[in-house]
Design a protein around this motif. Structure first.
Motif, PDB file in Angstrom:
ATOM      1  N   THR A  54       0.803  -1.281  -0.012  1.00  0.00           N
ATOM      2  CA  THR A  54       0.193   0.037   0.006  1.00  0.00           C
ATOM      3  C   THR A  54       0.810   1.148  -0.006  1.00  0.00           C
ATOM      4  O   THR A  54       2.024   1.144   0.144  1.00  0.00           O
ATOM      5  N   HIS A  55       0.470   2.312  -0.354  1.00  0.00           N
ATOM      6  CA  HIS A  55       1.116   3.783  -0.073  1.00  0.00           C
ATOM      7  C   HIS A  55       1.884   3.994   1.240  1.00  0.00           C
ATOM      8  O   HIS A  55       2.509   4.597   1.213  1.00  0.00           O
ATOM      9  N   ALA A  56       1.237   3.251   2.223  1.00  0.00           N
ATOM     10  CA  ALA A  56       1.898   3.336   3.741  1.00  0.00           C
ATOM     11  C   ALA A  56       3.334   2.758   3.757  1.00  0.00           C
ATOM     12  O   ALA A  56       4.143   3.021   4.626  1.00  0.00           O
ATOM     13  N   ASN A  57       3.616   1.860   2.800  1.00  0.00           N
ATOM     14  CA  ASN A  57       4.924   1.075   2.741  1.00  0.00           C
ATOM     15  C   ASN A  57       6.104   2.099   2.090  1.00  0.00           C
ATOM     16  O   ASN A  57       6.938   1.495   1.608  1.00  0.00           O
ATOM     17  N   PHE A  58       5.778   3.426   1.848  1.00  0.00           N
ATOM     18  CA  PHE A  58       6.614   4.203   1.255  1.00  0.00           C
ATOM     19  C   PHE A  58       6.945   5.486   1.850  1.00  0.00           C
ATOM     20  O   PHE A  58       6.111   5.835   2.486  1.00  0.00           O
ATOM     21  N   ILE A  59       8.087   5.770   1.641  1.00  0.00           N
ATOM     22  CA  ILE A  59       8.589   7.173   2.074  1.00  0.00           C
ATOM     23  C   ILE A  59       8.625   8.130   1.195  1.00  0.00           C
ATOM     24  O   ILE A  59       9.387   7.999   0.083  1.00  0.00           O
ATOM     25  N   SER A  60       7.963   9.471   1.554  1.00  0.00           N
ATOM     26  CA  SER A  60       8.147  10.601   0.516  1.00  0.00           C
ATOM     27  C   SER A  60       8.062  11.776   1.212  1.00  0.00           C
ATOM     28  O   SER A  60       6.976  11.812   2.218  1.00  0.00           O
ATOM     29  N   GLN A  61       8.294  13.147   0.840  1.00  0.00           N
ATOM     30  CA  GLN A  61       7.926  14.235   1.315  1.00  0.00           C
ATOM     31  C   GLN A  61       6.534  14.420   1.172  1.00  0.00           C
ATOM     32  O   GLN A  61       5.739  15.219   1.794  1.00  0.00           O
ATOM     33  N   ASN A  62       5.865  13.620   0.082  1.00  0.00           N
ATOM     34  CA  ASN A  62       4.144  13.844  -0.317  1.00  0.00           C
ATOM     35  C   ASN A  62       3.824  12.344   0.039  1.00  0.00           C
ATOM     36  O   ASN A  62       3.883  11.575  -0.801  1.00  0.00           O
ATOM     37  N   PRO A  63       3.622  11.917   1.171  1.00  0.00           N
ATOM     38  CA  PRO A  63       2.988  10.477   1.308  1.00  0.00           C
ATOM     39  C   PRO A  63       1.866   9.914   0.657  1.00  0.00           C
ATOM     40  O   PRO A  63       1.631   8.765   0.467  1.00  0.00           O
ATOM     41  N   HIS A  64       1.039  10.756   0.017  1.00  0.00           N
ATOM     42  CA  HIS A  64       0.043  10.567  -0.980  1.00  0.00           C
ATOM     43  C   HIS A  64       0.438  10.229  -2.505  1.00  0.00           C
ATOM     44  O   HIS A  64      -0.408   9.839  -3.229  1.00  0.00           O
ATOM     45  N   PHE A  65       1.385  10.677  -2.845  1.00  0.00           N
ATOM     46  CA  PHE A  65       1.929  10.674  -4.394  1.00  0.00           C
ATOM     47  C   PHE A  65       1.685   9.431  -4.908  1.00  0.00           C
ATOM     48  O   PHE A  65       1.432   9.254  -5.730  1.00  0.00           O
ATOM     49  N   ALA A  66       2.158   8.296  -4.246  1.00  0.00           N
ATOM     50  CA  ALA A  66       2.183   7.099  -4.669  1.00  0.00           C
ATOM     51  C   ALA A  66       0.979   6.421  -4.982  1.00  0.00           C
ATOM     52  O   ALA A  66       0.715   5.359  -5.606  1.00  0.00           O
ATOM     53  N   LYS A  67      -0.147   6.799  -4.114  1.00  0.00           N
ATOM     54  CA  LYS A  67      -1.308   6.263  -4.121  1.00  0.00           C
ATOM     55  C   LYS A  67      -2.070   5.890  -5.827  1.00  0.00           C
ATOM     56  O   LYS A  67      -2.452   4.694  -5.849  1.00  0.00           O
TER      57      LYS A  67
END
Length: 393
Positions: A54-67
């Motif tokens: 899920t997108h929660a398994n990723f680190i980014s300054q925008n945590p929603h970008f990968a969704k």
């Protein structure tokens, strides 16, 4: 030479993008073979995705970008592709999927998928890149000759800085900067910790179950491995992505085991045994010997009071350590940070300020956990860009 799409980088993201970008696609890479990081991953069997992505398994300054990209091309989509090619796979712990045979099966699959529409140039060096208002002009040196390729769409899939011995250079960041895209701070991630005093050298090769917690409260509970230079193992690699230089980490040894109750039982049943001998039933003997320099582990098990058991258990659950650093990009599995997602479309991976320029995979400020997540990001972001290009052609 004119093409519709030029993809820089024949790694996981670039190859998967090529399979979806449509006809007249050219993929180039400096390496002698495509998919080299795929080949060496997962001990040669490629941890190609994770069932729990899920997108929660990723680190980014925008945590929603990968969704968006992850939703449009999921782990199930990639598993279907793997199954369609007859590649046998198995699940390990925590939803991690690996090839039964070889990571080379995944590379062969990706090459087969892109073959109808794309050409592959290896041993190719990227030179000057410019845009004339209509198309990109890219100088490529191959077999001693310089070719200028004109492309309507340019996809940057050259990865990050991790594992420079395989040719990683961070060229994606230079291209992003050239075309006005922002960058977030980059640093090595999924990487072992080092200690300048080499305090763990006597324990090299010893492993134990552990929970490693960073200063911000992020915890990972998997195996910990002592090395000549410091600490490694899944729990440590995961924690490294959340660690900053100068921070402490807290290690809890065998966190799921009720050591206090076990010792109270041993106190009555094995009272004459040395405490170090009793503890060695639950933790590696070499580790117990090492800890005895700092913890009161002398005497017999039968001499333990409840207070001492609680004190000992607390010490093993709250072992505070301060790494001096990490092993850096040399052994890091991925690069944290990268091309700022504020400048990209989350649906297509296209640069907002520069049409037909795309950034995918590790080059982008989206970094997955250990366990197949970064490969899934490569598949998902590659698909997002590839399908967008095909639709606009």
């Amino acid at each position: 030479m004119q093409v519709n799409t030029l993809i820089l980088g024949a790694g996981a993201a670039g190859l998967h993008c090529a399979a979806h970008a449509g006809p007249q696609t050219l993929v180039v890479d400096h390496a002698k073979a495509a998919g080299e990081k795929i080949r060496i991953s997962g001990g040669g069997r490629c941890n190609f995705t994770n069932l729990g992505t899920t997108h929660a398994n990723f680190i980014s300054q925008n945590p929603h970008f990968a969704k968006s990209a992850l939703a449009r091309y999921t782990q199930w989509d990639f598993i279907e592709l793997v199954d369609r090619h007859g590649i046998a796979w198995h699940e390990k712990t925590l939803g991690q999927l690996f090839c039964d045979d070889s990571a080379k099966d995944i590379i062969a699959m990706l090459l087969a998928e892109m073959a109808p529409n794309a050409k592959l140039w290896l041993n190719t060096t990227i030179g000057n890149i410019r845009h004339d208002g209509e198309v990109f002009h890219v100088a490529l040196k191959r077999k001693g000759e310089v070719h200028t390729v004109e492309a309507k769409s340019l996809v940057v899939a050259t990865g990050g800085k991790s594992i420079p011995k395989m040719g990683a250079t961070g060229i994606a960041y230079d291209i992003a900067t050239q075309f006005g895209l922002g960058m977030t701070e980059t640093r090595a991630a999924l990487v072992p910790f080092t200690f300048s005093d080499e305090k763990f050298k006597p324990l090299a090769g010893v492993a134990a179950p552990a929970r490693v917690t960073t200063i911000d409260g992020t915890s990972f509970e998997e195996a910990l491995l002592f090395t000549h230079r410091g600490l490694s193992g899944p729990a440590v690699l995961q924690a490294s992505s959340y660690w900053r230089e100068g921070d402490d980490i807290t290690v809890a040894l065998s966190p799921d085991f009720d050591l206090a109750t076990a010792l109270k039982t041993d106190r009555t049943q094995e009272g004459r045994k040395a405490l170090s001998t009793t503890l060695a039933k639950y933790l590696p003997a070499r580790l117990i010997d090492f800890l005895s320099a700092d913890l009161p582990l002398s005497g017999n098990t039968g001499d333990l009071s409840d207070a001492r058991i609680d004190e000992l258990t607390a010490a093993l659950r709250n072992w505070s350590l301060k790494p001096s650093g990490t092993e850096g990009y040399r052994t890091a599995e991925v690069t944290l940070g990268g091309v700022d997602t504020n400048g990209l479309s989350s649906k297509t991976m296209e640069a907002k300020a520069h049409p037909n320029l795309y950034f995918i995979g590790e080059a982008v400020d989206v970094t997955g956990w250990l366990g197949g997540y970064n490969f899934q990001w490569a598949w998902s972001s590659g698909y997002a860009a590839g399908t967008a290009i095909a639709q606009n052609s």
